[in-house]
Enzyme design. Structure first.
Site, mmCIF file in Angstrom:
data_model
loop_
_atom_site.group_PDB
_atom_site.id
_atom_site.type_symbol
_atom_site.label_atom_id
_atom_site.label_comp_id
_atom_site.label_asym_id
_atom_site.label_seq_id
_atom_site.Cartn_x
_atom_site.Cartn_y
_atom_site.Cartn_z
ATOM 1 N N SER A 3 0.867 -1.188 0.000
ATOM 2 C CA SER A 3 0.000 0.000 0.000
ATOM 3 C C SER A 3 0.897 1.230 0.000
ATOM 4 O O SER A 3 2.041 1.170 0.459
ATOM 5 C CB SER A 3 -0.878 0.009 1.255
ATOM 6 O OG SER A 3 -1.475 1.280 1.464
ATOM 7 N N TYR A 8 -1.447 -1.015 10.481
ATOM 8 C CA TYR A 8 -1.536 -1.331 9.044
ATOM 9 C C TYR A 8 -0.338 -0.737 8.297
ATOM 10 O O TYR A 8 0.317 -1.424 7.512
ATOM 11 C CB TYR A 8 -2.843 -0.767 8.500
ATOM 12 C CG TYR A 8 -3.076 -1.001 7.019
ATOM 13 C CD1 TYR A 8 -3.572 -2.210 6.556
ATOM 14 C CD2 TYR A 8 -2.804 0.008 6.090
ATOM 15 C CE1 TYR A 8 -3.803 -2.418 5.213
ATOM 16 C CE2 TYR A 8 -3.026 -0.188 4.740
ATOM 17 C CZ TYR A 8 -3.525 -1.411 4.302
ATOM 18 O OH TYR A 8 -3.738 -1.601 2.953
HETATM 19 N N1 LIG Z 1 -8.903 -1.313 -1.033
HETATM 20 C C1 LIG Z 1 -7.914 -0.430 -1.117
HETATM 21 O O1 LIG Z 1 -8.124 0.747 -1.419
HETATM 22 C C2 LIG Z 1 -6.502 -0.880 -0.890
HETATM 23 C C3 LIG Z 1 -5.476 0.056 -1.009
HETATM 24 C C4 LIG Z 1 -4.156 -0.345 -0.793
HETATM 25 C C5 LIG Z 1 -3.878 -1.662 -0.479
HETATM 26 N N2 LIG Z 1 -4.905 -2.557 -0.354
HETATM 27 C C6 LIG Z 1 -4.554 -3.940 -0.016
HETATM 28 O O2 LIG Z 1 -5.170 -4.815 -0.934
HETATM 29 C C7 LIG Z 1 -5.434 -6.056 -0.293
HETATM 30 C C8 LIG Z 1 -6.917 -6.396 -0.465
HETATM 31 O O3 LIG Z 1 -7.673 -5.354 0.143
HETATM 32 P P1 LIG Z 1 -9.262 -5.237 -0.031
HETATM 33 O O4 LIG Z 1 -9.602 -3.804 0.071
HETATM 34 O O5 LIG Z 1 -9.686 -6.012 -1.201
HETATM 35 O O6 LIG Z 1 -9.747 -5.947 1.328
HETATM 36 P P2 LIG Z 1 -11.064 -6.814 1.622
HETATM 37 O O7 LIG Z 1 -12.164 -6.489 0.670
HETATM 38 O O8 LIG Z 1 -11.310 -6.675 3.086
HETATM 39 O O9 LIG Z 1 -10.575 -8.311 1.309
HETATM 40 C C9 LIG Z 1 -9.576 -8.891 2.092
HETATM 41 C C10 LIG Z 1 -9.431 -10.332 1.673
HETATM 42 O O10 LIG Z 1 -8.438 -10.951 2.518
HETATM 43 C C11 LIG Z 1 -8.986 -12.157 3.042
HETATM 44 N N3 LIG Z 1 -8.356 -12.507 4.297
HETATM 45 C C12 LIG Z 1 -8.313 -11.813 5.450
HETATM 46 N N4 LIG Z 1 -7.623 -12.491 6.381
HETATM 47 C C13 LIG Z 1 -7.207 -13.639 5.793
HETATM 48 C C14 LIG Z 1 -6.453 -14.763 6.230
HETATM 49 N N5 LIG Z 1 -5.984 -14.868 7.479
HETATM 50 N N6 LIG Z 1 -6.209 -15.767 5.347
HETATM 51 C C15 LIG Z 1 -6.683 -15.693 4.090
HETATM 52 N N7 LIG Z 1 -7.420 -14.679 3.618
HETATM 53 C C16 LIG Z 1 -7.666 -13.651 4.464
HETATM 54 C C17 LIG Z 1 -10.476 -11.890 3.141
HETATM 55 O O11 LIG Z 1 -11.233 -13.047 3.149
HETATM 56 P P3 LIG Z 1 -12.023 -13.606 4.446
HETATM 57 O O12 LIG Z 1 -12.024 -12.547 5.520
HETATM 58 O O13 LIG Z 1 -13.372 -13.920 3.927
HETATM 59 O O14 LIG Z 1 -11.242 -14.821 4.813
HETATM 60 C C18 LIG Z 1 -10.713 -11.135 1.847
HETATM 61 O O15 LIG Z 1 -10.844 -12.025 0.773
HETATM 62 C C19 LIG Z 1 -5.009 -5.904 1.164
HETATM 63 O O16 LIG Z 1 -3.718 -6.420 1.344
HETATM 64 C C20 LIG Z 1 -5.010 -4.399 1.346
HETATM 65 O O17 LIG Z 1 -4.146 -3.991 2.369
HETATM 66 C C21 LIG Z 1 -6.208 -2.199 -0.546
#
Ligand SMILES: NC(=O)c1ccc[n+]([C@@H]2O[C@H](COP(=O)([O-])OP(=O)(O)OC[C@H]3O[C@@H](n4cnc5c(N)ncnc54)[C@H](OP(=O)(O)O)[C@@H]3O)[C@@H](O)[C@H]2O)c1
Length: 266
Positions: free
Chosen positions: A157, A170
């Protein structure tokens, strides 16, 4: 001087394709991970959709199959070594080997640092940092064992480079993940394994759409040099680049996809 990248025109006259490759995306049951799985499948990869709830992963697989792609749902808790080993073994059992790993699973909380409790600190570090280590090391051992190598993309990120209020754990986890990526690149290059970090800025999703429509959200968008949020599709090119041979000589890099947010004026 043009090339198809999953239906998108890119430059330079070589084909970017993941045809024949196998990819595992962690945390692919929803959000960015589900999108990444679909984009990778559309570019020809066979995709393992890994998440804690196999039924949610299966739903993503159905979407991929409906579009003509190949997908496999895998139960994976990235904080558990045995689960990581079983997931990598399941990909090998189905498709022979794992070529590309996308360490996408990540969690956060919104908590003032003075109120940060130890349990949520540990959960964030265990998922975002230790999880990438456990799954990354397991995948790398398999990639090194047959001598063919592979590629690892760690989803970090822009908060791994700068800070914002109430996301200390985070931000620290993502900064450490970027540094872990560099160590992976350094130590595993001899095994033909590349490791790079994809660093999204603020990406508009169902979860944050209401916030970004608010005055506070609009003020945040005004601080992004390009004056807009990222869309999921903005991540496609950088993702395919880092997963494919288009980045064959790129390792240890951190690619920010943020509309210039990291270079916003102080
Ligand atoms: N959205 C943004 O704007 C943004 C920006 C920068 C970086 N990111 C990064 O992108 C990635 C995805 O973010 P997102 O926004 O898509 O988040 P999200 O919608 O909350 O999805 C997170 C995913 O991670 C899974 N997860 C959580 N804990 C886990 C574990 N212990 N083992 C396996 N799976 C696990 C969740 O599945 P379950 O909880 O159902 O298991 C879900 O599929 C993250 O690393 C985040 O830091 C996102």
């Amino acid at each position: 001087m043009s090339v198809q990248v999953s239906g998108v025109q890119a430059s330079r006259g070589f084909q970017v394709s993941l045809g024949g490759r196998t990819v595992m995306v962690t945390g692919a049951s929803r959000g960015l991970g589900a999108h990444f799985a679909q984009v990778l499948a559309a570019s020809g990869a066979r995709v393992a959709v890994a998440g804690r709830k196999k039924a949610d992963s299966e739903a993503v697989c159905e979407t991929i199959r409906a579009a003509g792609g190949t997908a496999l749902a895998i139960a994976l808790d990235v904080t558990d070594r045995a689960s990581a080993e079983a997931a990598v073994a399941a990909v090998a059992a189905e498709w022979g080997r794992l070529d590309v790993l996308v360490n996408n699973a990540g969690i956060t909380t919104t908590t003032p640092l003075l109120e940060q409790d130890e349990a949520s600190w540990d959960a964030i570090m265990d998922t975002n940092l230790k999880g990438a280590f456990l799954v990354g090391q397991t995948a790398a051992r398999a990639m090194a064992a047959d001598g063919k190598g592979g590629a690892i993309v760690n989803v970090a990120s822009i908060l791994g480079f700068r800070v914002a209020g109430q996301v200390a754990a985070y931000s620290a986890s993502k900064a450490a993940l970027i540094q872990l990526t560099r160590s992976m690149a350094l130590e595993w290059a001899r095994h033909q394994i590349r490791a790079n970090a994809l660093c999204p800025g603020y990406v508009e999703t169902d979860i944050n759409r209401d916030f970004f429509a608010s005055e506070a959200g609009q003020a945040l968008i005004r601080r992004i040099p390009t004056r807009r949020l990222g869309q999921l599709a903005d991540l496609d090119g950088p993702l395919l680049f880092l997963c494919s041979d288009a980045s064959a000589y790129v390792t240890g890099a951190s690619v920010a996809v943020d509309g210039g947010h990291l270079v916003s004026s102080l």
